[in-house]
Structures are given as C-alpha cells and as structure tokens.
Design an enzyme around this catalytic site. Structure first.
Site, short mmCIF file in Angstrom:
data_model
loop_
_atom_site.label_atom_id
_atom_site.label_comp_id
_atom_site.label_asym_id
_atom_site.label_seq_id
_atom_site.Cartn_x
_atom_site.Cartn_y
_atom_site.Cartn_z
N GLY A 50 55.34 3.39 9.55
CA GLY A 50 55.38 2.56 8.41
C GLY A 50 56.63 2.75 7.66
N CYS A 51 57.73 3.52 8.01
CA CYS A 51 58.77 3.50 7.31
C CYS A 51 59.87 2.68 8.02
CB CYS A 51 59.30 4.76 7.25
SG CYS A 51 58.40 6.01 6.15
N GLN A 52 60.66 2.13 7.52
CA GLN A 52 61.55 1.31 8.03
C GLN A 52 62.85 2.17 8.83
OE1 GLN A 52 63.80 -1.17 5.05
NE2 GLN A 52 64.94 -2.15 6.69
#
Length: 139
Positions: A50-52
C-alpha cells in the site's frame, strides 16, 4: 517514555516550524537517523503493502518489548517511518495496539501528504499494529 509522551514531544517539535517546507526538511533529517533495517530483512515479506515507495519494516520481540527497524527508497517516506519507529519501538505489544494516533492529525501530517503517501502512512501504522497483535498472541 510512554507512547503518549513521545507523541507529545513530536507535536512540540513540529510546532516549532513556521511552514510545511521546514517540517518536510525536518522529516528528511529524521529519516537520516532511522535505525536501518539489516539487509537480510529487506525482503519481499517485510515490504509494506500500500506504499507508493518501497518501505521495509522488521520487528523483533525482545524482553516484552517490540523493536522496529526500517528502510525506504524514498527520503520523505524514510522520515515518516522514522517518526513511527520513534513512537513505537521499545514499547509493549499491548501499548502499541492500544495507542491513539491523534498526534498525526495534531502535527498535520496526513493532510500535508499526497493521497498516495497518506495511504502509505496508514499502511505503515496498520503493519505496526499487526505486529503488536502477533506478538501479543505469541506471548
């Protein structure tokens, strides 16, 4: 120090800055002091979903406390995870799980991040809380 005391300390530090450019610079500095994760833990299973950017988070349970190390390939994201590690590393699983996260709103962090970075912040917190649940279950 308790989680609440550390959070209050962070709120006070952020209040010293006039604008968000100074706060971003401060977060970048915090990222440079991050206890870096051992390379053997920079694995796919320690990547936060869920982290860019890529963020690796490793947790160990020692003497009743959870110790976190992390790294990121993005310098601002490294600062964000450094703040979270400062708050939660060295605390008990129960205290981590029950911790309020109001300090994030108090310093205005979520509202000054891009939507993808804000989602990443939520994912980091979720992963930290999940570790606390796992360690509580394995006591």
């Amino acid at each position: 120090m308790t989680i609440a005391q550390i959070q209050e300390e962070i709120v006070e530090e952020f209040s010293m800055f006039e604008d968000w450019m100074q706060r971003y610079e401060y977060m970048i500095e915090l990222g440079k002091s991050l206890p870096i994760i051992d390379e053997k833990y920079q694995t796919e299973e320690n990547l936060i979903k869920g982290c860019q950017s890529k963020v690796w988070l490793h947790a160990e349970y020692t003497e009743g406390k959870v110790l976190f190390t992390a790294n990121s390939d993005a310098i601002l994201t490294k600062g964000i995870i450094a703040i979270l590690i400062r708050v939660f590393s060295g605390q008990t699983p129960k205290d981590i799980f029950e911790a309020k996260m109001d300090f994030i709103d108090e310093i205005g962090l979520k509202e000054h991040l891009s939507p993808t970075r804000a989602n990443g912040l939520v994912s980091m917190i979720k992963q930290i809380k999940m570790y606390s649940v796992a360690f509580q279950a394995n006591k």
